[in-house]
Design a protein around this motif. Structure first.
Motif, PDB file in Angstrom:
ATOM      1  N   GLU A 165       0.838  -1.215   0.000  1.00  0.00           N
ATOM      2  CA  GLU A 165       0.000   0.000   0.000  1.00  0.00           C
ATOM      3  C   GLU A 165       0.869   1.260   0.000  1.00  0.00           C
ATOM      4  O   GLU A 165       0.603   2.203  -0.739  1.00  0.00           O
ATOM      5  CB  GLU A 165      -0.908   0.009   1.244  1.00  0.00           C
ATOM      6  N   ALA A 166       1.901   1.251   0.828  1.00  0.00           N
ATOM      7  CA  ALA A 166       2.787   2.417   0.934  1.00  0.00           C
ATOM      8  C   ALA A 166       3.475   2.715  -0.405  1.00  0.00           C
ATOM      9  O   ALA A 166       3.799   3.861  -0.704  1.00  0.00           O
ATOM     10  CB  ALA A 166       3.830   2.202   2.026  1.00  0.00           C
ATOM     11  N   LYS A 176       2.310   2.894  -3.203  1.00  0.00           N
ATOM     12  CA  LYS A 176       1.526   3.789  -4.064  1.00  0.00           C
ATOM     13  C   LYS A 176       1.890   5.243  -3.800  1.00  0.00           C
ATOM     14  O   LYS A 176       1.661   6.116  -4.622  1.00  0.00           O
ATOM     15  CB  LYS A 176       0.032   3.560  -3.836  1.00  0.00           C
ATOM     16  N   GLU A 177       2.448   5.482  -2.599  1.00  0.00           N
ATOM     17  CA  GLU A 177       2.752   6.852  -2.193  1.00  0.00           C
ATOM     18  C   GLU A 177       4.264   7.127  -2.168  1.00  0.00           C
ATOM     19  O   GLU A 177       4.695   8.250  -2.411  1.00  0.00           O
ATOM     20  CB  GLU A 177       2.165   7.063  -0.790  1.00  0.00           C
ATOM     21  N   TYR A 178       5.038   6.101  -1.829  1.00  0.00           N
ATOM     22  CA  TYR A 178       6.489   6.263  -1.673  1.00  0.00           C
ATOM     23  C   TYR A 178       7.224   5.425  -2.712  1.00  0.00           C
ATOM     24  O   TYR A 178       6.880   4.263  -2.911  1.00  0.00           O
ATOM     25  CB  TYR A 178       6.936   5.829  -0.275  1.00  0.00           C
ATOM     26  N   ASN A 179       8.245   6.014  -3.351  1.00  0.00           N
ATOM     27  CA  ASN A 179       8.969   5.311  -4.401  1.00  0.00           C
ATOM     28  C   ASN A 179      10.003   4.327  -3.897  1.00  0.00           C
ATOM     29  O   ASN A 179      10.173   3.262  -4.465  1.00  0.00           O
ATOM     30  CB  ASN A 179       9.676   6.327  -5.307  1.00  0.00           C
ATOM     31  N   GLN A 185      10.478   9.677   6.016  1.00  0.00           N
ATOM     32  CA  GLN A 185       9.188  10.177   6.478  1.00  0.00           C
ATOM     33  C   GLN A 185       8.972   9.848   7.957  1.00  0.00           C
ATOM     34  O   GLN A 185       8.568  10.703   8.754  1.00  0.00           O
ATOM     35  CB  GLN A 185       8.077   9.550   5.630  1.00  0.00           C
TER      36      GLN A 185
END
Ligand code: 1PZ
Length: 215
Positions: free
Chosen positions: A80-81, A83-86, A94
């Protein structure tokens, strides 16, 4: 090299995926060698590769369903992460900024747990390879004691050691994995070789941010 004709087993798929990760780490590290700690690992590729590992649990029997759901939940959080973090670095940065590196449920904590799972498998394979007359229970007990037990609560450790008595035999495990003794050993050696640089890379991400690894 155009088509894959080799029959795939769960273990060979895992090995191939970790081989790709290790390779990407190497080529990126060379290009970024001026950055010191250097290199990066894409979170999507990493978390997808870690998802493959969950097929191994079904080979271990019912007692390890708890470990499976724990591991799968942590990997799913990283998927899931992604999708937000490369990259893996960005989730750590973060959490460092938010002061949530060790907070239960944080991405950085889940990454640490998944890394412990990968290392557990590596240690188990090393035990498995070290002698032919070692039972799976003995191999798994030694690996768990080395890699995970120091970081688990007493209750979890007790449950895991009890569950060890329900593990299949060595021969049954090979059948479940659809491997021969020979092919299993070959794949285990390849997994050890490919996973170690990935595990060490993850550790360096924490260490280079002055985060200790005693948890
Ligand atoms: C083929 C491998 C045979 C090895 C058999 C040994 C299995 C050991 C099972 C370990 C069970 C751990 C259960 C619970 C752990 C939890 O305390 C932590 C909580 O983390 P928190 O939420 O506090 O941050 N969860 C984890 O550490 C998640 C990952 C544990 C699973 C790793 C197993 C990987 C082994 C894969 C083998 C197919």
């Amino acid at each position: 090299t155009m088509t894959k004709t080799k029959a795939q087993t769960p273990l060979s798929e895992i090995v191939e995926a970790f081989g790709e990760l290790a390779k990407s780490l190497n080529s990126r590290r060379m290009r970024n060698s001026d950055k010191g700690a250097g290199g990066e690992l894409r979170l999507d590729a990493f978390s997808k590769t870690c998802s493959l590992v969950s097929v191994l649990f079904s080979c271990l029997g019912l007692a390890f369903r708890f470990a499976e759901s724990e591991y799968v939940a942590k990997v799913r959080d990283l998927v899931e992460a992604s999708k937000e973090y490369n990259t893996l670095e960005t989730i750590l940065d973060q959490d460092v900024a938010n002061g949530t590196v060790r907070t239960p449920g944080s991405h950085s904590r889940n990454l640490r747990r998944v890394r412990q799972g990968l290392d557990l498998i590596r240690a188990l394979f090393e035990q498995f390879l070290s002698t032919n007359d070692y039972s799976l229970r003995e191999a798994a007990t030694t690996a768990y004691s080395q890699v995970c037990a120091p970081y688990h609560t007493w209750a979890v450790r007790t449950a895991v050691y009890a569950g060890m008595y329900t593990l299949p035999t060595r021969d049954q495990l090979l059948l479940n994995l659809n491997e021969t003794e020979h092919s299993a050993k070959k794949n285990m050696r390849l997994y050890i070789k490919a996973s170690l640089p990935v595990i060490e890379y993850i550790d360096r991400l924490y260490i280079s941010r002055n985060i200790s690894l005693d948890w």
